[in-house]
Design a protein around this motif. Sequence first.
Motif, short mmCIF file in Angstrom:
data_model
loop_
_atom_site.label_atom_id
_atom_site.label_comp_id
_atom_site.label_asym_id
_atom_site.label_seq_id
_atom_site.Cartn_x
_atom_site.Cartn_y
_atom_site.Cartn_z
N PRO A 192 -97.59 39.12 84.76
CA PRO A 192 -96.66 39.19 84.11
C PRO A 192 -95.26 38.94 85.06
N GLU A 193 -95.18 39.03 86.12
CA GLU A 193 -94.15 38.72 86.89
C GLU A 193 -93.88 37.34 87.07
N THR A 194 -94.87 36.52 86.95
CA THR A 194 -94.69 35.03 86.87
C THR A 194 -94.07 34.73 85.50
N GLN A 195 -94.89 35.60 84.40
CA GLN A 195 -94.25 35.37 83.19
C GLN A 195 -93.05 35.62 82.78
N ALA A 196 -92.37 36.65 83.46
CA ALA A 196 -91.05 37.11 83.45
C ALA A 196 -90.04 36.19 84.05
N ASP A 197 -90.55 35.65 85.10
CA ASP A 197 -89.63 34.50 85.96
C ASP A 197 -89.45 33.26 84.95
N LEU A 198 -90.67 33.03 84.46
CA LEU A 198 -90.63 31.77 83.30
C LEU A 198 -89.60 32.05 82.30
N TYR A 199 -89.70 33.15 81.50
CA TYR A 199 -89.08 33.49 80.37
C TYR A 199 -87.75 33.48 80.77
N GLU A 200 -87.11 34.01 81.89
CA GLU A 200 -85.86 33.98 82.35
C GLU A 200 -85.14 32.49 82.55
N THR A 201 -86.10 31.74 83.15
CA THR A 201 -85.75 30.27 83.60
C THR A 201 -85.40 29.36 82.19
N LEU A 202 -86.49 29.79 81.28
CA LEU A 202 -86.52 28.93 79.92
C LEU A 202 -85.19 29.50 79.05
N GLY A 203 -85.00 30.80 79.12
CA GLY A 203 -83.83 31.46 78.54
C GLY A 203 -82.60 31.06 79.03
N THR A 204 -82.33 30.41 80.29
CA THR A 204 -81.29 30.05 80.89
C THR A 204 -80.90 28.35 80.53
N MET A 205 -82.29 27.65 80.61
CA MET A 205 -81.98 26.57 79.88
C MET A 205 -81.68 26.30 78.36
N TYR A 206 -82.05 27.34 77.44
CA TYR A 206 -81.62 27.30 76.41
C TYR A 206 -80.19 27.83 76.35
N GLU A 207 -79.58 28.50 77.17
CA GLU A 207 -78.26 29.12 77.21
C GLU A 207 -77.25 27.75 77.43
N LEU A 208 -77.67 26.86 78.35
CA LEU A 208 -77.27 25.75 78.94
C LEU A 208 -77.19 24.64 77.68
N LEU A 209 -78.16 24.85 76.93
CA LEU A 209 -77.94 23.81 75.78
C LEU A 209 -77.47 24.62 74.44
N ASN A 210 -76.72 25.65 74.77
CA ASN A 210 -75.93 26.37 73.79
C ASN A 210 -76.73 26.85 72.61
N ASP A 211 -77.99 27.01 72.81
CA ASP A 211 -78.92 27.74 71.73
C ASP A 211 -79.02 29.09 72.14
N TYR A 212 -77.96 29.80 71.83
CA TYR A 212 -78.10 31.39 72.17
C TYR A 212 -78.95 32.20 71.50
N PRO A 213 -79.32 31.98 70.36
CA PRO A 213 -80.41 32.97 69.88
C PRO A 213 -81.63 32.97 70.55
N LYS A 214 -82.08 31.64 70.94
CA LYS A 214 -83.51 31.38 71.68
C LYS A 214 -83.08 32.01 73.07
N ALA A 215 -82.07 31.58 73.62
CA ALA A 215 -81.83 32.23 75.17
C ALA A 215 -81.86 33.73 75.18
N ASP A 216 -81.40 34.25 74.13
CA ASP A 216 -81.30 35.67 73.88
C ASP A 216 -82.55 36.30 73.92
N GLY A 217 -83.46 35.89 73.04
CA GLY A 217 -84.65 36.34 72.78
C GLY A 217 -85.57 36.29 74.02
N LEU A 218 -85.31 35.06 74.89
CA LEU A 218 -86.32 34.99 75.96
C LEU A 218 -85.76 35.49 77.00
#
Length: 393
Positions: free
Chosen positions: A117-143
Amino acid sequence: EALIRDIDHYLKEEPLEARRRTAGYRLGKFVRRNQRSVLAACLALTVLVGLVVFFTARLARARNAALAEAARTKRVERFMLSMFGGGQPESAPASDLRVVTVLDRGVREAGSLSSDPETQADLYETLGTMYELLNDYPKADGLLRLGLDKMKAALGPEHPKVADALSQLGTLRGDQAQFKDAEVLTRQGLDLASRHLPPGSLTVLAAKVALARVLAQSGAYDKSVALLDPVVGLHPTTEEGMYILRDSLSTAGVATYYLGRYNDAASLDQRALKLDRQLFGKWHPRVGADLMNLGTVKTTLAEYSEAESFYREALEIMTTWYGPEHPDTATYMSVLARTLLLEGKNAEAETLSERALKIQERAYGKVHPYVAFTLVALGRLATRSEEHTSELQ
């Protein structure tokens, strides 16, 4: 004579001749005869054994942590390979595979890491940040919310890594113009980090910068500057510390500008620009942001020609990096249009503003500060056009 000798032995805590001299009996006599020395030796032995046990346990924990980190690194490596086709030539992605497709695949792959779960949480945060940089805020928010929940479950709600997750989600809320929620989350992150880490730790400093950014976005410029004053004076020696410093300089420059301290703002922006060019090179969005901030100061000081130069360089960077249809590119178009309007270059200003408005409404919706900024510019252009028509009539 033997009795007299044994009486002397007894008074000196020595073994008696009249008794069998077993090892236990002789040892007991020796201990009673040398109580202080034996006690000191026992204490020294106890301390020595304790130190051996402590350092053995510490080395074991360090070894286990290193093995766990190595295992996480291997999982992340496998995760990245699976995102890009599993590392097999026959399943590798096409050369024109879009970033969004890769990220979507990554989200699916991250869901399979529930055993870590720790690695999974890190990956979700990283992916969420990537979606935020792409301005896809709904996906970023969920992740980011999912990453926060997983991190709390894996490490407990008081772990410093939870502070990072709270700050990250809070800055996303700020970008979404949900300033109340943004401040609550970033304050929670700073409070948590401050409870468990020293004031100068990078986690605490990063949490301060996140809160200051949200405060500046919501218009609390004086509070933002007060929070950042100790940070902008630091001279970090690590790369991570330099990233935190550049974020603090950028935010402090914006907040200081809106407090009317234009020379101070320009100085902070120049420092941020120099540091960003050192960290990222000349063609990077963060360099573009610094140029944009400097252009804003020059516009306020009515130095329009220099401001336009800064803005055009910044827009070129953003267009090259993100493409002409990205919301950040649209924001830079809108800001450049404002200065062109002040210079009387109405036709180009109108063209840029109309393009920017379409992109921004598509990305943010019709209710957002960036959309309002562009609408104001178009309103001024319309007013100026009406005034010009009236003069001709």
